[in-house]
Write an enzyme that holds these catalytic residues in place. Structure first.
Site, short mmCIF file in Angstrom:
data_model
loop_
_atom_site.label_atom_id
_atom_site.label_comp_id
_atom_site.label_asym_id
_atom_site.label_seq_id
_atom_site.Cartn_x
_atom_site.Cartn_y
_atom_site.Cartn_z
N ASN A 38 19.64 117.83 32.40
CA ASN A 38 18.42 117.12 32.03
C ASN A 38 17.65 118.21 30.95
O ASN A 38 16.40 118.18 30.85
CB ASN A 38 17.60 116.64 33.09
CG ASN A 38 17.22 117.50 34.15
OD1 ASN A 38 17.57 118.84 33.97
ND2 ASN A 38 16.48 117.01 35.28
N GLU A 47 8.30 130.86 41.07
CA GLU A 47 9.20 130.98 39.93
C GLU A 47 8.88 131.69 38.78
O GLU A 47 9.89 132.38 38.27
CB GLU A 47 9.55 129.48 39.49
CG GLU A 47 9.92 128.26 40.53
CD GLU A 47 9.85 126.68 39.98
OE1 GLU A 47 9.53 126.55 38.84
OE2 GLU A 47 10.42 126.12 40.71
N HIS A 105 13.16 122.37 32.62
CA HIS A 105 12.74 122.65 33.91
C HIS A 105 11.36 122.81 33.86
O HIS A 105 10.94 123.69 32.95
CB HIS A 105 13.53 123.87 34.69
CG HIS A 105 12.67 124.18 35.94
ND1 HIS A 105 12.97 123.66 37.05
CD2 HIS A 105 11.70 125.09 36.01
CE1 HIS A 105 12.09 124.19 37.95
NE2 HIS A 105 11.18 124.99 37.41
N TYR A 151 16.66 127.87 43.22
CA TYR A 151 16.86 126.30 43.60
C TYR A 151 16.98 126.31 45.21
O TYR A 151 17.42 125.22 45.93
CB TYR A 151 17.74 125.36 43.06
CG TYR A 151 17.56 125.07 41.50
CD1 TYR A 151 16.64 124.05 41.36
CD2 TYR A 151 18.50 125.57 40.39
CE1 TYR A 151 16.02 123.53 40.12
CE2 TYR A 151 17.99 124.84 39.18
CZ TYR A 151 16.80 124.10 39.05
OH TYR A 151 16.51 123.63 37.80
N LYS A 173 17.15 124.56 29.73
CA LYS A 173 18.43 124.80 30.73
C LYS A 173 19.72 125.00 29.65
O LYS A 173 19.72 124.61 28.60
CB LYS A 173 18.78 123.67 31.37
CG LYS A 173 17.63 123.40 32.61
CD LYS A 173 17.95 122.17 33.38
CE LYS A 173 16.75 122.08 34.59
NZ LYS A 173 17.25 120.93 35.49
#
Ligand code: UDP
Ligand code: MG
Length: 139
Positions: free
Chosen positions: A112, A126, A115, A49, A9
């Site tokens: 975080n 995805e 992914h 998302y 990310k």
């Protein structure tokens, strides 16, 4: 062979963790079969998302995911979905196991660093979202 989509990310990229994430995946016997750096825009983040639309963190998450470049990759291997999830650790770094990527490097539950798809069906969606057939390689 099972496949998954992983993303370093924008926070992971800016923390110079691209190599660290790939090193852990490859070190666990997983194979990178597709890889690129992209700047996800707001609409693309919202589509990616979509399952989280309506949740309190959706707006903030999609702003974050479009705040800088990401590295997206397709990984292949036996049990690759659970292996990548294990190496990543729990969503909330405070709850992630010792030694996992998120425990070691993530700032908070939103930022975080990485992914990973959570099931074969989400992985298929995805992977197709970011990669076409010519961008993945058998070797
Ligand atoms: N997220 C957040 N707040 C939450 C839950 C999730 O900001 O309370 C963000 C976080 O970046 C997470 C992403 O939304 O990685 C997707 O959430 P999910 O529950 O699918 O977690 P993951 O599968 O990434 O562990
Ligand atoms: Mg998820």
């Amino acid at each position: 062979m099972e496949r998954t989509l992983s993303i370093v990310k924008p926070d992971g990229v800016s923390k110079r963790l691209i190599g660290e994430v790939i090193k852990r995946f490859e070190g666990s016997g997983l194979k990178v079969i597709g890889l690129k750096m992209i700047w996800i825009d707001k609409k693309e983040a919202e589509g990616f998302y979509a399952v989280h639309r309506g949740k309190p963190f959706f707006e903030s998450l999609t702003v974050f995911m479009s705040s800088g470049p990401s590295v997206v990759m397709v990984l292949e291997g036996d049990g690759v979905i659970s292996k990548t999830r294990e190496l990543m650790g729990a969503t909330d770094p405070k709850k992630a196991a010792e030694g996992t990527l998120r425990r070691q490097f993530a700032a908070d539950i939103e930022h975080n660093i990485v992914h990973g798809s959570d099931a074969p069906e989400t992985a298929a969606f995805e992977i197709r979202y970011f990669f076409n057939a010519l961008e993945m390689f058998e070797y």
